[in-house]
Design a protein around this motif. Structure first.
Motif, mmCIF file in Angstrom:
data_model
loop_
_atom_site.group_PDB
_atom_site.id
_atom_site.type_symbol
_atom_site.label_atom_id
_atom_site.label_comp_id
_atom_site.label_asym_id
_atom_site.label_seq_id
_atom_site.Cartn_x
_atom_site.Cartn_y
_atom_site.Cartn_z
ATOM 1 N N LYS A 1 30.098 -2.119 44.479
ATOM 2 C CA LYS A 1 30.603 -0.883 45.070
ATOM 3 C C LYS A 1 31.547 -1.247 46.215
ATOM 4 O O LYS A 1 31.107 -1.588 47.305
ATOM 5 C CB LYS A 1 29.445 -0.019 45.561
ATOM 6 C CG LYS A 1 28.550 0.453 44.442
ATOM 7 C CD LYS A 1 27.485 1.368 44.973
ATOM 8 C CE LYS A 1 26.624 1.870 43.836
ATOM 9 N NZ LYS A 1 25.586 2.779 44.308
ATOM 10 N N TYR B 1 31.113 7.126 42.042
ATOM 11 C CA TYR B 1 32.119 6.378 41.290
ATOM 12 C C TYR B 1 32.230 6.898 39.861
ATOM 13 O O TYR B 1 31.229 7.222 39.232
ATOM 14 C CB TYR B 1 31.752 4.893 41.243
ATOM 15 C CG TYR B 1 31.856 4.211 42.589
ATOM 16 C CD1 TYR B 1 33.053 3.661 43.023
ATOM 17 C CD2 TYR B 1 30.753 4.130 43.434
ATOM 18 C CE1 TYR B 1 33.150 3.040 44.253
ATOM 19 C CE2 TYR B 1 30.841 3.521 44.662
ATOM 20 C CZ TYR B 1 32.043 2.974 45.073
ATOM 21 O OH TYR B 1 32.139 2.376 46.294
ATOM 22 N N TYR B 2 33.474 6.951 39.370
ATOM 23 C CA TYR B 2 33.756 7.325 37.986
ATOM 24 C C TYR B 2 34.553 6.202 37.342
ATOM 25 O O TYR B 2 35.367 5.541 38.007
ATOM 26 C CB TYR B 2 34.576 8.623 37.930
ATOM 27 C CG TYR B 2 33.795 9.839 38.328
ATOM 28 C CD1 TYR B 2 33.102 10.584 37.388
ATOM 29 C CD2 TYR B 2 33.732 10.239 39.655
ATOM 30 C CE1 TYR B 2 32.368 11.700 37.747
ATOM 31 C CE2 TYR B 2 33.004 11.353 40.025
ATOM 32 C CZ TYR B 2 32.328 12.073 39.071
ATOM 33 O OH TYR B 2 31.597 13.166 39.442
ATOM 34 N N HIS B 3 34.315 5.995 36.064
ATOM 35 C CA HIS B 3 35.065 4.979 35.331
ATOM 36 C C HIS B 3 36.494 5.470 35.143
ATOM 37 O O HIS B 3 36.728 6.648 34.859
ATOM 38 C CB HIS B 3 34.400 4.721 33.972
ATOM 39 C CG HIS B 3 34.763 3.392 33.396
ATOM 40 N ND1 HIS B 3 35.922 3.196 32.695
ATOM 41 C CD2 HIS B 3 34.126 2.193 33.434
ATOM 42 C CE1 HIS B 3 35.986 1.931 32.316
ATOM 43 N NE2 HIS B 3 34.904 1.307 32.747
ATOM 44 N N ARG C 1 29.207 6.881 37.266
ATOM 45 C CA ARG C 1 28.589 5.623 36.835
ATOM 46 C C ARG C 1 28.335 4.733 38.035
ATOM 47 O O ARG C 1 28.959 4.887 39.078
ATOM 48 C CB ARG C 1 29.510 4.893 35.851
ATOM 49 C CG ARG C 1 29.772 5.666 34.581
ATOM 50 C CD ARG C 1 30.414 4.765 33.581
ATOM 51 N NE ARG C 1 30.954 5.503 32.444
ATOM 52 C CZ ARG C 1 31.494 4.913 31.401
ATOM 53 N NH1 ARG C 1 31.599 3.607 31.354
ATOM 54 N NH2 ARG C 1 31.957 5.623 30.400
ATOM 55 N N GLU C 2 27.454 3.787 37.847
ATOM 56 C CA GLU C 2 27.128 2.840 38.905
ATOM 57 C C GLU C 2 27.818 1.508 38.626
ATOM 58 O O GLU C 2 27.418 0.780 37.719
ATOM 59 C CB GLU C 2 25.610 2.615 38.979
ATOM 60 C CG GLU C 2 24.825 3.811 39.444
ATOM 61 C CD GLU C 2 25.086 4.155 40.888
ATOM 62 O OE1 GLU C 2 25.236 3.233 41.724
ATOM 63 O OE2 GLU C 2 25.158 5.362 41.193
ATOM 64 N N PRO C 3 28.861 1.169 39.392
ATOM 65 C CA PRO C 3 29.507 -0.134 39.179
ATOM 66 C C PRO C 3 28.653 -1.272 39.726
ATOM 67 O O PRO C 3 27.760 -1.057 40.569
ATOM 68 C CB PRO C 3 30.819 -0.006 39.969
ATOM 69 C CG PRO C 3 30.561 1.029 40.991
ATOM 70 C CD PRO C 3 29.542 1.957 40.406
ATOM 71 N N ARG D 1 37.970 -1.115 37.703
ATOM 72 C CA ARG D 1 37.782 -0.126 36.635
ATOM 73 C C ARG D 1 37.097 1.140 37.127
ATOM 74 O O ARG D 1 36.927 2.074 36.366
ATOM 75 C CB ARG D 1 36.961 -0.732 35.507
ATOM 76 C CG ARG D 1 37.683 -1.850 34.815
ATOM 77 C CD ARG D 1 36.924 -2.315 33.592
ATOM 78 N NE ARG D 1 37.499 -3.543 33.107
ATOM 79 C CZ ARG D 1 36.834 -4.651 32.894
ATOM 80 N NH1 ARG D 1 35.537 -4.684 33.095
ATOM 81 N NH2 ARG D 1 37.433 -5.727 32.455
ATOM 82 N N TYR D 2 36.674 1.169 38.362
ATOM 83 C CA TYR D 2 35.969 2.325 38.901
ATOM 84 C C TYR D 2 36.759 2.931 40.056
ATOM 85 O O TYR D 2 37.351 2.207 40.857
ATOM 86 C CB TYR D 2 34.572 1.922 39.391
ATOM 87 C CG TYR D 2 33.670 1.506 38.275
ATOM 88 C CD1 TYR D 2 32.934 2.446 37.562
ATOM 89 C CD2 TYR D 2 33.556 0.172 37.889
ATOM 90 C CE1 TYR D 2 32.111 2.075 36.523
ATOM 91 C CE2 TYR D 2 32.733 -0.207 36.841
ATOM 92 C CZ TYR D 2 32.023 0.757 36.176
ATOM 93 O OH TYR D 2 31.215 0.377 35.139
ATOM 94 N N ASN E 1 36.063 -6.128 37.379
ATOM 95 C CA ASN E 1 35.199 -4.994 37.081
ATOM 96 C C ASN E 1 35.323 -3.888 38.134
ATOM 97 O O ASN E 1 35.254 -2.705 37.808
ATOM 98 C CB ASN E 1 33.744 -5.462 36.986
ATOM 99 C CG ASN E 1 32.855 -4.423 36.357
ATOM 100 O OD1 ASN E 1 33.299 -3.666 35.502
ATOM 101 N ND2 ASN E 1 31.618 -4.379 36.785
ATOM 102 N N THR F 1 36.559 6.217 43.114
ATOM 103 C CA THR F 1 35.678 7.170 43.768
ATOM 104 C C THR F 1 36.061 8.583 43.335
ATOM 105 O O THR F 1 37.102 8.795 42.730
ATOM 106 C CB THR F 1 35.785 7.058 45.303
ATOM 107 O OG1 THR F 1 37.124 7.344 45.685
ATOM 108 C CG2 THR F 1 35.380 5.684 45.779
#
Length: 161
Positions: free
Chosen positions: A71, A79-81, A66-68, A36-37, A33, A39
């Motif tokens: 972090k 963070y961006y997907h 988005r909030e993974p 997938r994110y 997971n 910065t």
């Protein structure tokens, strides 16, 4: 072509950069997971734009941070997907922003050489961007009503279950 023991079929230059960057992102401690994110600074490097252009693109395309769950870089990063970043990457608006920036450099160069006639000519022909496609993508139902008033009247008269 193989990178790190993996084989990839490359079609054009952008994919090449992304695959290499994807390999860099999925290092030792970044799997699942968390991979997938990205910065904000990593997203800017992938898109190869300035921070102000990145902000404009995010607003126009409706991409939000988005909030993974984990972090990896810490709590103080945005963070961006990765899927959202790829969505922006294949957008024609990104190419338009690059074209505008190159044109502004051309104008600046003409002014530096004190060629005022050329600078005025370039300013009069400066490229601009339109948001028609963005509006159609984001607001499909409303744009249908504007484009086809007959459809709007039919949709209002027919009640859907």
């Amino acid at each position: 072509m193989s990178i790190g023991g993996h084989r990839f079929l490359l079609t054009y230059c952008k994919d090449f950069f992304l695959i290499i960057y994807g390999e860099i992102l999925q290092g030792k401690k970044k799997e699942g997971n968390a991979a997938r994110y990205v910065t904000r600074s990593q997203a800017i490097k992938i898109l190869q734009v300035s921070l102000s252009d990145f902000r404009k693109l995010c607003i126009h395309k409706g991409v939000f941070p988005r909030e993974p769950k984990k972090k990896v870089k810490g709590n103080h990063h945005t963070y961006y997907h990765l899927k959202d970043v790829m969505y922006i990457l294949h957008d024609p608006l990104l190419e338009k922003f690059r074209e505008i920036r190159a044109y502004q450099r051309k104008i600046k160069k003409a002014k530096a050489k004190t060629n005022d006639e050329l600078a005025k000519l370039l300013l009069s022909r400066a490229p601009s961007y339109r948001l028609d496609m963005v509006i159609r993508d984001r607001f499909v139902k409303q744009s249908l009503y504007v484009l086809f008033p007959l459809v709007a009247s039919c949709m209002n008269s027919v009640k859907l279950l």
